[in-house]
Scaffold this active site. Structure first.
Site, mmCIF file in Angstrom:
data_model
loop_
_atom_site.group_PDB
_atom_site.id
_atom_site.type_symbol
_atom_site.label_atom_id
_atom_site.label_comp_id
_atom_site.label_asym_id
_atom_site.label_seq_id
_atom_site.Cartn_x
_atom_site.Cartn_y
_atom_site.Cartn_z
ATOM 1 N N THR A 8 36.488 52.557 7.210
ATOM 2 C CA THR A 8 36.782 52.386 5.776
ATOM 3 C C THR A 8 38.290 52.256 5.542
ATOM 4 O O THR A 8 38.715 51.544 4.626
ATOM 5 C CB THR A 8 36.213 53.552 4.937
ATOM 6 O OG1 THR A 8 36.731 54.785 5.426
ATOM 7 C CG2 THR A 8 34.708 53.573 4.964
ATOM 8 N N LEU A 89 46.578 59.548 21.867
ATOM 9 C CA LEU A 89 47.334 58.557 22.634
ATOM 10 C C LEU A 89 48.245 59.297 23.603
ATOM 11 O O LEU A 89 48.828 60.329 23.261
ATOM 12 C CB LEU A 89 48.172 57.684 21.698
ATOM 13 C CG LEU A 89 47.395 56.702 20.820
ATOM 14 C CD1 LEU A 89 48.352 55.975 19.883
ATOM 15 C CD2 LEU A 89 46.609 55.701 21.652
ATOM 16 N N ASN A 103 49.495 57.477 11.562
ATOM 17 C CA ASN A 103 48.119 57.980 11.565
ATOM 18 C C ASN A 103 47.778 58.476 10.165
ATOM 19 O O ASN A 103 48.636 59.025 9.473
ATOM 20 C CB ASN A 103 48.018 59.153 12.553
ATOM 21 C CG ASN A 103 46.643 59.798 12.568
ATOM 22 O OD1 ASN A 103 45.621 59.117 12.692
ATOM 23 N ND2 ASN A 103 46.600 61.117 12.430
ATOM 24 N N HIS A 105 45.491 61.234 8.282
ATOM 25 C CA HIS A 105 44.736 62.457 8.581
ATOM 26 C C HIS A 105 44.123 62.994 7.277
ATOM 27 O O HIS A 105 44.800 63.043 6.251
ATOM 28 C CB HIS A 105 45.656 63.515 9.205
ATOM 29 C CG HIS A 105 44.915 64.776 9.510
ATOM 30 N ND1 HIS A 105 44.117 64.896 10.628
ATOM 31 C CD2 HIS A 105 44.806 65.943 8.832
ATOM 32 C CE1 HIS A 105 43.551 66.091 10.620
ATOM 33 N NE2 HIS A 105 43.951 66.750 9.546
ATOM 34 N N ASP A 146 48.912 65.422 15.147
ATOM 35 C CA ASP A 146 49.191 65.655 13.726
ATOM 36 C C ASP A 146 50.516 66.372 13.462
ATOM 37 O O ASP A 146 50.640 67.104 12.479
ATOM 38 C CB ASP A 146 48.029 66.451 13.076
ATOM 39 C CG ASP A 146 46.682 65.768 13.244
ATOM 40 O OD1 ASP A 146 46.652 64.523 13.287
ATOM 41 O OD2 ASP A 146 45.672 66.481 13.339
HETATM 42 C C1 GAR Z 1 38.972 59.327 8.175
HETATM 43 O O1 GAR Z 1 38.675 60.366 7.273
HETATM 44 C C2 GAR Z 1 40.263 59.629 8.906
HETATM 45 O O2 GAR Z 1 41.230 60.252 8.119
HETATM 46 C C3 GAR Z 1 39.775 60.568 9.966
HETATM 47 O O3 GAR Z 1 38.558 60.011 10.401
HETATM 48 C C4 GAR Z 1 37.954 59.306 9.315
HETATM 49 C C5 GAR Z 1 37.653 57.918 9.769
HETATM 50 O O4 GAR Z 1 37.116 57.135 8.755
HETATM 51 N N1 GAR Z 1 40.749 60.706 11.002
HETATM 52 C C6 GAR Z 1 40.948 61.845 11.647
HETATM 53 O O5 GAR Z 1 40.291 62.838 11.459
HETATM 54 C C7 GAR Z 1 42.084 61.794 12.666
HETATM 55 N N2 GAR Z 1 42.497 63.146 12.993
HETATM 56 P P1 GAR Z 1 37.088 55.546 8.821
HETATM 57 O O6 GAR Z 1 36.717 55.154 10.243
HETATM 58 O O7 GAR Z 1 35.995 55.167 7.858
HETATM 59 O O8 GAR Z 1 38.437 55.012 8.415
#
Ligand code: GAR
Length: 208
Positions: A8, A89, A103, A105, A146
């Site tokens: 998304t 990474l 990134n 978060h 993070d």
């Molecule tokens: C999102 O909420 C993103 O912030 C999180 O994974 C989800 C992926 O959604 N990322 C983390 O937790 C990284 N630490 P998406 O694939 O629909 O963009």
């Protein structure tokens, strides 16, 4: 753009480029951490080249690092965006694109972040803790989960009747999908300057 799941955030970037609000930006390629993700389908639909680089195909982190660097080098991106990318990474990737990896978060760092806090988990932890406000953070990626300089954050109110899923959806829609394209625009405009552990936004942000 590096992805692992629903895509998304990738879609939000694609949409902002399409509607012209993210100008002078092009997604040169998408790397997915596994085959068959919805994120991959979104990239294909937008005519963006996709490569799959699986951590489990590499014997160790150094080999995974080399595979990621090889995949990225073909495209030679100016900025690498981790958009729901759930692998760590390695140091060689971070060093090669120092201060050019960002990134998103799903919490207000330094709360609810670090190893183990990904996907739905930060939202579960937010609800278990009783905090009234959460949100999302876009930050520079360094060698630790993070921990890099914070570029943008946006707060989201926690509701008494939230479930982890309703909270995750609101954080995605109201925060992540807003600040990630904004951070890319700031980078493209050359407005992010790193000083020690902080990211300075040249010209300030709308919060200043
Ligand atoms: C999102 O909420 C993103 O912030 C999180 O994974 C989800 C992926 O959604 N990322 C983390 O937790 C990284 N630490 P998406 O694939 O629909 O963009």
């Amino acid at each position: 753009v590096l992805v692992s799941g629903g895509g998304t955030n990738l879609q939000a970037i694609i949409d902002r480029i399409a509607d012209g609000s993210l100008s002078k930006v092009r997604i040169v390629g998408v790397i997915a951490s596994r085959p068959g993700t919805v994120a991959e389908q979104r990239a294909v639909r937008a005519d963006i080249p996709v490569k799959i680089v699986c951590r489990k195909d590499a014997p160790d982190l150094a080999a995974y690092d080399r595979a990621v660097i090889a995949a990225l080098s073909d495209w030679n991106p100016e900025l690498i965006v981790l958009a729901g990318f759930l692998n760590l990474l390695g140091p060689a990737v971070v060093a090669t694109w120092r201060n050019r990896i960002i990134n998103v978060h799903p919490s207000l760092i330094p709360s609810f972040c670090g190893p183990g806090y990904y996907g739905i988990r930060p939202h579960e932890a937010v609800l278990a803790s009783g905090v009234r406000v959460t949100g999302a953070t876009v930050h520079i990626v360094n060698e630790e989960y993070d921990q890099g300089p914070i570029i943008l954050q946006k707060a989201v109110t926690v509701h008494a009747d939230d479930t982890p899923q309703t909270l995750q959806l609101r954080v995605m829609q109201e925060a992540e999908q807003v600040i990630l394209p904004k951070a890319i625009a700031l980078f493209a405009a050359g407005r992010i300057q790193i000083e020690d552990r902080k990211a300075i936004i040249l010209g300030g942000t709308e919060n200043d």
